[in-house]
Design a protein around this motif. Structure first.
Motif: not given
Length: 349
Positions: A264-268
């Protein structure tokens, strides 16, 4: 091939339909996608906002339609016109003001579209436009002018896209994008994942999605079964911009994904008035980590027409990242990047 113009319609029940034998939890997300808030007047009433905003809201929604899932709406503070979640989804008159340097295709994706449904810009990986709609219309979306309603792949076009992937021996990763690929039914996605699994050079299946954030019921058992049930390494890149988006239900869904072995990764996206604050960015990174998600990218705004009011200057963006670097361990500091057309990777700032 990719063409850019205004989307014409909503997600339909047909597009998210299953084969009819799913469990009640599996159907819940489908019901939520068929019950989006799309009426500007209803949005103002639900959030106790001033009715005099309606004309501008309606005009902007006529250009890029309002679309918000009700689970996301529940996290917005009623009566607060500056709520950071509200600002991401609320149409405004600012969107109608032409802005020099902004256009409908800021990433020039039409130039990286070898066959319908495929965007191939970077070595070793490509985007497969798997779905024609999003669950939520974020007002800064760089594909806000993309004709999703006219770009659904039929079976022969799917085969053309898969044949293109088979013919690229350097590929290692396919990224399902859109729209939001998770608006597709699990039956459709399982078929697609099965086709990709049979392509020998691939080793990773990545999904870019906002759905587990805006409608956390999407993190169901059926999704886990096909996503983690093949030899391909599953990677899910979420799109979350503010810690308030991560309530307990979202956290529970993310915990299920992580427990099943999904990376799980996140980009904002750095957005003026939403998260252009060192404290907000630090809190987002810390809340993501508590949910088992690592911060990945902090994007400078893609300069799409209608989103200029969200733009943050590069100098301020660098200062913000330097401030959070001094507050947080390095693994919680996202990389500040911009996507530049024709470049072979994201450009660090």
């Amino acid at each position: 091939m990719i063409q850019h113009r205004q989307p014409a319609r909503e997600i339909s029940r047909v597009e998210i339909a299953s084969d009819g034998d799913e469990t009640a939890p599996a159907r819940r997300w489908q019901e939520e996608m068929a019950d989006l808030v799309t009426d500007p007047e209803e949005l103002l009433e639900l959030l106790q906002l001033a009715p005099e905003q309606l004309p501008a809201l309606t005009a902007a929604s006529d250009t890029f339609q309002l679309r918000v899932p009700r689970p996301f709406l529940k996290r917005i503070r009623p009566g607060d016109p500056q709520d950071p979640l509200l600002l991401q989804v609320l149409p405004t008159g600012a969107e109608l003001q032409p802005s020099p340097g902004f256009n409908d295709d800021p990433l020039e994706e039409a130039n990286a579209n070898p066959v319908p449904g495929v965007v191939h810009k970077y070595r070793g990986r490509l985007l497969l436009i798997a779905a024609g709609q999003c669950a939520v219309n974020c007002r800064y979306c760089f594909r806000r002018a993309f004709p999703y309603g006219d770009n659904h792949l039929n079976r022969s076009q799917w085969q053309q896209a898969l044949d293109y992937i088979r013919g690229e021996p350097d590929l290692r990763e396919v990224i399902l994008s859109g729209g939001d690929p998770l608006v597709m039914s699990d039956k459709q996605l399982a078929w697609l994942a099965g086709e990709l699994t049979q392509i020998p050079q691939l080793d990773t299946l990545r999904i870019h999605t906002r759905l587990p954030i805006v409608a956390p019921s999407r993190a169901n058992d059926e999704l886990l079964q096909w996503f983690t049930g093949s030899r391909l390494q599953p990677v899910l890149v979420l799109h979350c911009n503010h810690a308030n988006e991560l309530d307990d239900e979202v956290a529970a869904g993310l915990a299920k994904l992580r427990a099943a072995g999904v990376t799980l990764l996140n980009q904002s996206v750095l957005l003026r008035g939403v998260n252009d604050d060192a404290r907000a960015l630090a809190e987002l990174s810390e809340r993501l980590f508590a949910c088992g998600v690592l911060p990945y990218y902090l994007h400078q705004l893609d300069r799409v027409q209608g989103a200029a009011h969200f733009e943050v200057e590069d100098a301020r963006a660098r200062d913000l990242v330097e401030t959070i670097r001094q507050r947080l361990p390095g693994y919680l500091v996202p990389r500040l990047v911009r996507e530049i057309p024709a470049e072979k990777s994201k450009t660090p700032l």
